[in-house]
Design a protein around this motif. Sequence first.
Motif, PDB file in Angstrom:
ATOM      1  N   TYR A  64      53.554  48.901  27.694  1.00  0.00           N
ATOM      2  CA  TYR A  64      52.610  47.890  27.224  1.00  0.00           C
ATOM      3  C   TYR A  64      52.589  46.610  28.061  1.00  0.00           C
ATOM      4  CZ  TYR A  64      49.945  44.858  24.162  1.00  0.00           C
ATOM      5  OH  TYR A  64      49.013  43.983  23.680  1.00  0.00           O
ATOM      6  N   PRO A  65      53.735  46.023  28.416  1.00  0.00           N
ATOM      7  CA  PRO A  65      53.679  44.802  29.242  1.00  0.00           C
ATOM      8  C   PRO A  65      52.981  45.024  30.591  1.00  0.00           C
ATOM      9  CG  PRO A  65      55.871  45.073  28.311  1.00  0.00           C
ATOM     10  CD  PRO A  65      55.108  46.333  28.021  1.00  0.00           C
ATOM     11  N   ASP A  66      53.191  46.191  31.183  1.00  0.00           N
ATOM     12  CA  ASP A  66      52.520  46.497  32.449  1.00  0.00           C
ATOM     13  C   ASP A  66      51.020  46.677  32.251  1.00  0.00           C
ATOM     14  OD1 ASP A  66      54.760  46.411  34.137  1.00  0.00           O
ATOM     15  OD2 ASP A  66      55.332  48.448  33.572  1.00  0.00           O
ATOM     16  N   ILE A  67      50.644  47.304  31.155  1.00  0.00           N
ATOM     17  CA  ILE A  67      49.220  47.504  30.859  1.00  0.00           C
ATOM     18  C   ILE A  67      48.533  46.148  30.696  1.00  0.00           C
ATOM     19  CG2 ILE A  67      47.575  48.394  29.140  1.00  0.00           C
ATOM     20  CD1 ILE A  67      49.687  50.666  28.630  1.00  0.00           C
ATOM     21  N   VAL A  68      49.161  45.256  29.940  1.00  0.00           N
ATOM     22  CA  VAL A  68      48.603  43.918  29.716  1.00  0.00           C
ATOM     23  C   VAL A  68      48.529  43.144  31.034  1.00  0.00           C
ATOM     24  CG1 VAL A  68      49.033  41.691  28.580  1.00  0.00           C
ATOM     25  CG2 VAL A  68      49.295  43.817  27.301  1.00  0.00           C
ATOM     26  N   ALA A  69      49.570  43.245  31.853  1.00  0.00           N
ATOM     27  CA  ALA A  69      49.606  42.503  33.118  1.00  0.00           C
ATOM     28  C   ALA A  69      48.549  43.009  34.098  1.00  0.00           C
ATOM     29  CB  ALA A  69      50.993  42.604  33.742  1.00  0.00           C
ATOM     30  N   ALA A  70      48.342  44.314  34.153  1.00  0.00           N
ATOM     31  CA  ALA A  70      47.429  44.896  35.143  1.00  0.00           C
ATOM     32  C   ALA A  70      45.973  44.921  34.680  1.00  0.00           C
ATOM     33  CB  ALA A  70      47.882  46.314  35.487  1.00  0.00           C
ATOM     34  N   ALA A  71      45.732  44.807  33.395  1.00  0.00           N
ATOM     35  CA  ALA A  71      44.371  44.954  32.859  1.00  0.00           C
ATOM     36  C   ALA A  71      43.354  43.994  33.493  1.00  0.00           C
ATOM     37  CB  ALA A  71      44.376  44.810  31.338  1.00  0.00           C
ATOM     38  N   PRO A  72      43.634  42.714  33.640  1.00  0.00           N
ATOM     39  CA  PRO A  72      42.615  41.829  34.230  1.00  0.00           C
ATOM     40  C   PRO A  72      42.237  42.237  35.661  1.00  0.00           C
ATOM     41  CG  PRO A  72      44.295  40.519  33.150  1.00  0.00           C
ATOM     42  CD  PRO A  72      44.787  41.946  33.164  1.00  0.00           C
ATOM     43  N   THR A  73      43.222  42.639  36.447  1.00  0.00           N
ATOM     44  CA  THR A  73      42.938  43.067  37.818  1.00  0.00           C
ATOM     45  C   THR A  73      42.111  44.343  37.823  1.00  0.00           C
ATOM     46  OG1 THR A  73      44.974  42.043  38.594  1.00  0.00           O
ATOM     47  CG2 THR A  73      43.990  43.715  40.021  1.00  0.00           C
ATOM     48  N   LEU A  74      42.448  45.276  36.943  1.00  0.00           N
ATOM     49  CA  LEU A  74      41.673  46.516  36.859  1.00  0.00           C
ATOM     50  C   LEU A  74      40.247  46.235  36.398  1.00  0.00           C
ATOM     51  CD1 LEU A  74      44.349  48.941  35.403  1.00  0.00           C
ATOM     52  CD2 LEU A  74      43.473  48.827  37.747  1.00  0.00           C
ATOM     53  N   GLU A  75      40.090  45.279  35.492  1.00  0.00           N
ATOM     54  CA  GLU A  75      38.742  44.893  35.059  1.00  0.00           C
ATOM     55  C   GLU A  75      37.936  44.333  36.230  1.00  0.00           C
ATOM     56  OE1 GLU A  75      39.480  43.793  30.356  1.00  0.00           O
ATOM     57  OE2 GLU A  75      39.711  42.227  31.855  1.00  0.00           O
ATOM     58  N   GLU A  76      38.582  43.494  37.054  1.00  0.00           N
ATOM     59  CA  GLU A  76      37.897  42.955  38.235  1.00  0.00           C
ATOM     60  C   GLU A  76      37.486  44.073  39.180  1.00  0.00           C
ATOM     61  OE1 GLU A  76      40.281  40.049  40.304  1.00  0.00           O
ATOM     62  OE2 GLU A  76      40.823  39.061  38.434  1.00  0.00           O
ATOM     63  N   LEU A  77      38.384  45.030  39.375  1.00  0.00           N
ATOM     64  CA  LEU A  77      38.103  46.148  40.273  1.00  0.00           C
ATOM     65  C   LEU A  77      36.953  47.000  39.747  1.00  0.00           C
ATOM     66  CD1 LEU A  77      38.955  47.597  42.861  1.00  0.00           C
ATOM     67  CD2 LEU A  77      40.590  48.902  41.490  1.00  0.00           C
ATOM     68  N   VAL A  78      36.961  47.296  38.467  1.00  0.00           N
ATOM     69  CA  VAL A  78      35.877  48.079  37.862  1.00  0.00           C
ATOM     70  C   VAL A  78      34.559  47.325  37.955  1.00  0.00           C
ATOM     71  CG1 VAL A  78      35.012  49.007  35.669  1.00  0.00           C
ATOM     72  CG2 VAL A  78      37.374  49.441  36.361  1.00  0.00           C
ATOM     73  N   GLU A  79      34.586  46.024  37.681  1.00  0.00           N
ATOM     74  CA  GLU A  79      33.373  45.196  37.808  1.00  0.00           C
ATOM     75  C   GLU A  79      32.814  45.269  39.223  1.00  0.00           C
ATOM     76  OE1 GLU A  79      33.285  40.902  36.870  1.00  0.00           O
ATOM     77  OE2 GLU A  79      34.066  41.542  34.925  1.00  0.00           O
ATOM     78  N   PHE A  80      33.699  45.140  40.199  1.00  0.00           N
ATOM     79  CA  PHE A  80      33.286  45.201  41.599  1.00  0.00           C
ATOM     80  C   PHE A  80      32.666  46.560  41.922  1.00  0.00           C
ATOM     81  CE2 PHE A  80      34.284  46.484  45.951  1.00  0.00           C
ATOM     82  CZ  PHE A  80      33.572  45.529  46.648  1.00  0.00           C
ATOM     83  N   ILE A  81      33.324  47.617  41.510  1.00  0.00           N
ATOM     84  CA  ILE A  81      32.830  48.979  41.805  1.00  0.00           C
ATOM     85  C   ILE A  81      31.489  49.217  41.137  1.00  0.00           C
ATOM     86  CG2 ILE A  81      33.275  51.437  41.413  1.00  0.00           C
ATOM     87  CD1 ILE A  81      36.290  50.728  41.811  1.00  0.00           C
ATOM     88  N   THR A  82      31.349  48.837  39.886  1.00  0.00           N
ATOM     89  CA  THR A  82      30.082  49.064  39.207  1.00  0.00           C
ATOM     90  C   THR A  82      28.966  48.199  39.783  1.00  0.00           C
ATOM     91  OG1 THR A  82      30.699  47.542  37.434  1.00  0.00           O
ATOM     92  CG2 THR A  82      31.062  49.881  37.033  1.00  0.00           C
ATOM     93  N   SER A  83      29.309  47.011  40.281  1.00  0.00           N
ATOM     94  CA  SER A  83      28.276  46.172  40.886  1.00  0.00           C
ATOM     95  C   SER A  83      27.779  46.786  42.183  1.00  0.00           C
ATOM     96  CB  SER A  83      28.800  44.763  41.155  1.00  0.00           C
ATOM     97  OG  SER A  83      29.681  44.742  42.261  1.00  0.00           O
TER      98      SER A  83
END
Length: 86
Positions: A64-83
């Motif tokens: 869980y701590p790793d999921i919480v820590a990495a989630a914002p970066t993964l969101e940025e990456l997904v946003e970039f890819i979808t854009s």
Amino acid sequence: MNGFIEFILRTAGLPDATLADLEKEMPALARIAGAAKQLEPIFNKPQPLAQHIEQATPILKAAYPDIVAAAPTLEELVEFITSKSR
């Protein structure tokens, strides 16, 4: 991070800040992948849902701590890819 992957991401226009965040989160992402590998045999085993939950809970709590820590970066990456796919 693999130099080739970094080159591809930079060539695609991934912002430097996101690339730096991704590099920083690589250990957490590796631990999340490890947790997923631990969970796979649990959920592939035919057993009652309660047993799945009981066996998976300690693994998920540890990840869980790793999921919480990495989630914002993964969101940025997904946003970039979808854009880029529009």
